[in-house]
Motif scaffolding. Structure first.
Motif, PDB file in Angstrom:
ATOM      1  N   SER A 147      55.080  50.681  81.545  1.00 37.24           N
ATOM      2  CA  SER A 147      54.940  50.088  80.218  1.00 37.24           C
ATOM      3  C   SER A 147      55.661  48.747  80.164  1.00 37.24           C
ATOM      4  N   PRO A 148      55.004  47.691  79.670  1.00 37.71           N
ATOM      5  CA  PRO A 148      55.635  46.364  79.625  1.00 37.71           C
ATOM      6  C   PRO A 148      56.773  46.262  78.613  1.00 37.71           C
ATOM      7  N   SER A 149      56.925  47.237  77.741  1.00 36.65           N
ATOM      8  CA  SER A 149      57.940  47.169  76.695  1.00 36.65           C
ATOM      9  C   SER A 149      59.289  47.730  77.128  1.00 36.65           C
ATOM     10  N   LEU A 150      59.418  48.208  78.364  1.00 33.90           N
ATOM     11  CA  LEU A 150      60.667  48.824  78.819  1.00 33.90           C
ATOM     12  C   LEU A 150      61.745  47.773  79.045  1.00 33.90           C
ATOM     13  N   ASN A 151      62.998  48.175  78.811  1.00 36.00           N
ATOM     14  CA  ASN A 151      64.146  47.309  79.070  1.00 36.00           C
ATOM     15  C   ASN A 151      65.332  48.172  79.485  1.00 36.00           C
ATOM     16  N   THR A 152      66.520  47.580  79.583  1.00 39.30           N
ATOM     17  CA  THR A 152      67.701  48.309  80.057  1.00 39.30           C
ATOM     18  C   THR A 152      68.151  49.394  79.081  1.00 39.30           C
ATOM     19  N   ASP A 153      67.648  49.369  77.868  1.00 33.86           N
ATOM     20  CA  ASP A 153      67.988  50.401  76.886  1.00 33.86           C
ATOM     21  C   ASP A 153      66.968  51.537  76.870  1.00 33.86           C
ATOM     22  N   SER A 154      65.909  51.396  77.645  1.00 30.03           N
ATOM     23  CA  SER A 154      64.846  52.407  77.641  1.00 30.03           C
ATOM     24  C   SER A 154      65.341  53.718  78.251  1.00 30.03           C
ATOM     25  N   LYS A 155      64.970  54.805  77.605  1.00 28.49           N
ATOM     26  CA  LYS A 155      65.366  56.136  78.066  1.00 28.49           C
ATOM     27  C   LYS A 155      64.133  57.037  78.177  1.00 28.49           C
ATOM     28  N   GLY A 156      64.301  58.111  78.911  1.00 25.84           N
ATOM     29  CA  GLY A 156      63.238  59.097  79.013  1.00 25.84           C
ATOM     30  C   GLY A 156      62.029  58.610  79.794  1.00 25.84           C
ATOM     31  N   VAL A 157      62.259  57.710  80.752  1.00 23.53           N
ATOM     32  CA  VAL A 157      61.153  57.166  81.539  1.00 23.53           C
ATOM     33  C   VAL A 157      60.856  58.112  82.708  1.00 23.53           C
ATOM     34  N   GLY A 158      59.598  58.439  82.877  1.00 21.39           N
ATOM     35  CA  GLY A 158      59.199  59.384  83.903  1.00 21.39           C
ATOM     36  C   GLY A 158      58.769  58.724  85.194  1.00 21.39           C
ATOM     37  N   MET A 159      58.172  59.522  86.056  1.00 23.89           N
ATOM     38  CA  MET A 159      57.643  59.055  87.338  1.00 23.89           C
ATOM     39  C   MET A 159      56.119  59.109  87.279  1.00 23.89           C
ATOM     40  N   ARG A 160      55.495  57.970  87.512  1.00 24.83           N
ATOM     41  CA  ARG A 160      54.033  57.932  87.475  1.00 24.83           C
ATOM     42  C   ARG A 160      53.474  58.159  88.882  1.00 24.83           C
ATOM     43  N   VAL A 161      52.527  59.080  88.985  1.00 24.05           N
ATOM     44  CA  VAL A 161      51.923  59.426  90.270  1.00 24.05           C
ATOM     45  C   VAL A 161      50.414  59.293  90.159  1.00 24.05           C
ATOM     46  N   THR A 162      49.829  58.497  91.048  1.00 18.33           N
ATOM     47  CA  THR A 162      48.374  58.384  91.092  1.00 18.33           C
ATOM     48  C   THR A 162      47.893  58.698  92.502  1.00 18.33           C
ATOM     49  N   MET A 163      46.730  59.317  92.584  1.00 22.61           N
ATOM     50  CA  MET A 163      46.079  59.594  93.859  1.00 22.61           C
ATOM     51  C   MET A 163      44.624  59.152  93.776  1.00 22.61           C
ATOM     52  N   ALA A 164      44.110  58.646  94.898  1.00 24.01           N
ATOM     53  CA  ALA A 164      42.716  58.226  94.961  1.00 24.01           C
ATOM     54  C   ALA A 164      42.113  58.688  96.280  1.00 24.01           C
ATOM     55  N   ASP A 165      40.783  58.799  96.305  1.00 21.10           N
ATOM     56  CA  ASP A 165      40.107  59.238  97.523  1.00 21.10           C
ATOM     57  C   ASP A 165      39.721  58.041  98.380  1.00 21.10           C
ATOM     58  N   ALA A 166      38.932  58.293  99.433  1.00 21.40           N
ATOM     59  CA  ALA A 166      38.564  57.240 100.373  1.00 21.40           C
ATOM     60  C   ALA A 166      37.750  56.136  99.712  1.00 21.40           C
ATOM     61  N   GLY A 167      37.010  56.466  98.658  1.00 23.60           N
ATOM     62  CA  GLY A 167      36.235  55.470  97.932  1.00 23.60           C
ATOM     63  C   GLY A 167      37.008  54.818  96.813  1.00 23.60           C
ATOM     64  N   ASP A 168      38.323  55.043  96.772  1.00 22.32           N
ATOM     65  CA  ASP A 168      39.221  54.505  95.743  1.00 22.32           C
ATOM     66  C   ASP A 168      38.911  55.052  94.353  1.00 22.32           C
ATOM     67  N   GLU A 169      38.237  56.214  94.314  1.00 20.84           N
ATOM     68  CA  GLU A 169      38.025  56.911  93.039  1.00 20.84           C
ATOM     69  C   GLU A 169      39.291  57.676  92.688  1.00 20.84           C
ATOM     70  N   GLN A 170      39.761  57.483  91.465  1.00 23.00           N
ATOM     71  CA  GLN A 170      41.015  58.108  91.059  1.00 23.00           C
ATOM     72  C   GLN A 170      40.863  59.622  90.927  1.00 23.00           C
ATOM     73  N   LEU A 171      41.786  60.356  91.546  1.00 25.29           N
ATOM     74  CA  LEU A 171      41.793  61.815  91.487  1.00 25.29           C
ATOM     75  C   LEU A 171      42.729  62.316  90.392  1.00 25.29           C
ATOM     76  N   LEU A 172      43.818  61.617  90.169  1.00 17.49           N
ATOM     77  CA  LEU A 172      44.769  62.004  89.119  1.00 17.49           C
ATOM     78  C   LEU A 172      45.661  60.824  88.782  1.00 17.49           C
ATOM     79  N   ASP A 173      46.207  60.861  87.573  1.00 20.54           N
ATOM     80  CA  ASP A 173      47.145  59.843  87.100  1.00 20.54           C
ATOM     81  C   ASP A 173      48.082  60.542  86.120  1.00 20.54           C
ATOM     82  N   LEU A 174      49.262  60.883  86.589  1.00 21.18           N
ATOM     83  CA  LEU A 174      50.178  61.723  85.822  1.00 21.18           C
ATOM     84  C   LEU A 174      51.524  61.037  85.629  1.00 21.18           C
TER      85      LEU A 174
END
Length: 367
Positions: A147-174
């Motif tokens: 998120s472009p709005s994050l700064n040093t005061d931002s809290k509760g930031v998670g880990m974004r995980v994306t996976m794609a196949d051989a054709g670069d089709e997205q399998l998940l975005d969590l």
């Protein structure tokens, strides 16, 4: 939606009017009132947001099912609050080989690691709905790290995980968040394009961004018992400014101590050639162990075992002009920035025995 509704209403009224030419004025008025009410009602319904049946999501899979060998690209993004910056790790398969783009395409030993990462995400069942609104994302640690709005005061930031196949089709975005209190591996997770936060059982340790977890980290890949000879060149040097005929030059100031050779035969160490540096004569002279002196076999065994323990923890691309045999070409000598970078790491291009520049380490050598 408004423009489409206006157009539909206009067309509808035209059709109605054409069919009501022979009706009385009262009948026409009644028909127009009901027609208008129907169009307005349709417009209101059409503008309502799509609502999920949240109750039915419990027990469903978090992601679509796919085989663990299908993902060919993995991207993990985390957030560093102290610097308000993101840390990205990416691994991908290209032309049958795994590479790490975020490390200049360094080869990855990722087949098993990728399968483990996919296994921890695919087929994960939604155990419970934790929240429906974005207002609670910070509480559960599922704020998007990109998120472009994050700064040093931002809290509760998670880990974004994306996976794609051989054709670069997205399998998940969590977005993977905090652990659920009192649980072993249950975490708060949301799909990036949804506000709903789920509780899902998954082992997030499989989603590592540690470089050494994705490579063959054994630097030398040797069996220490295969070592039969060790040569130690014991010296140090510092670069110091010195006045020369060419003006002030940076020259190495040496502290040469000795050169020692050992052999390992029939389960014991033997002495080869031993030399120590004579500072007065400024040359190496041979010497032998004195009576009562013997080899410290424990120290040599530890040295040999240390070869096997050398592990890669990170990599940097070599400067241009440095060959695979660590010979320093003219391109490197003329590249002041590259030379300084190597010097900070303890390596300096110096003239070798053949007069050509060679990369020399500041704290001795072991062969």
């Amino acid at each position: 939606r408004a423009s489409r509704c206006d157009a539909a209403a206009t067309t509808f009224f035209e059709l109605v009017k054409s069919g009501l030419k022979k009706m009385s004025e009262t009948t026409k008025t009644i028909v127009f009132i009901f027609s208008a009410a129907a169009v307005v009602a349709a417009a209101v319904v059409g503008t309502r947001p799509v609502e999920f049946d949240v109750a039915q999501m419990v027990g469903e899979n978090l992601t679509d099912d796919f085989d663990v060998d299908v993902p060919k690209r993995l991207r993990i993004v985390t957030f560093d609050q102290s610097t308000a910056s993101t840390r990205e790790f990416e691994v991908e398969e290209s032309d049958g080989s795994w590479r790490i783009p975020s490390k200049q395409g360094y080869p990855a030993d990722a087949t098993d690691q990728m399968a483990a990462a996919a296994t921890c995400l695919v087929g994960r069942e939604v155990l419970r709905i934790a929240a429906k609104d974005a207002d609670q994302h910070e509480e559960f640690g599922v704020v998007d790290p990109t998120s472009p709005s994050l700064n040093t005061d931002s809290k509760g930031v998670g880990m974004r995980v994306t996976m794609a196949d051989a054709g670069d089709e997205q399998l998940l975005d969590l977005i993977i968040g905090n652990k659920v209190k009192g649980s072993e591996n249950v975490r708060y997770v949301r799909r990036r394009n949804q506000d709903i936060v789920f509780e899902v059982e998954l082992d997030a340790d499989k989603l590592t961004t540690d470089f050494e977890d994705w490579i063959e980290d054994d630097l030398l890949q040797l069996n220490p018992f295969d070592v039969r000879q060790v040569f130690i060149n014991d010296y140090s040097f510092d670069l110091t400014p010195m006045q020369t005929q060419r003006g002030i030059q940076i020259v190495p100031e040496w502290d040469r101590r000795g050169r020692y050779e050992f052999f390992y035969n029939e389960n014991k160490w033997e002495v080869g050639e031993l030399e120590k540096f004579d500072a007065q004569e400024e040359e190496y002279v041979t010497f032998e162990l004195e009576e009562g002196e013997e080899i410290n076999e424990e120290a040599l065994n530890s040295l040999r075992d240390a070869f096997d323990d050398l592990k890669i923890v990170d990599v940097e691309r070599k400067p241009e002009g440095l060959s695979g045999s660590l010979k320093a070409g003219e391109e490197l000598i003329q590249n002041q920035e590259a030379a300084e970078s190597l010097f900070r790491k303890g390596f300096t291009p110096l003239a070798g025995e053949d007069g050509k520049p060679e990369l020399t380490s500041s704290e001795g050598e072991v062969t």
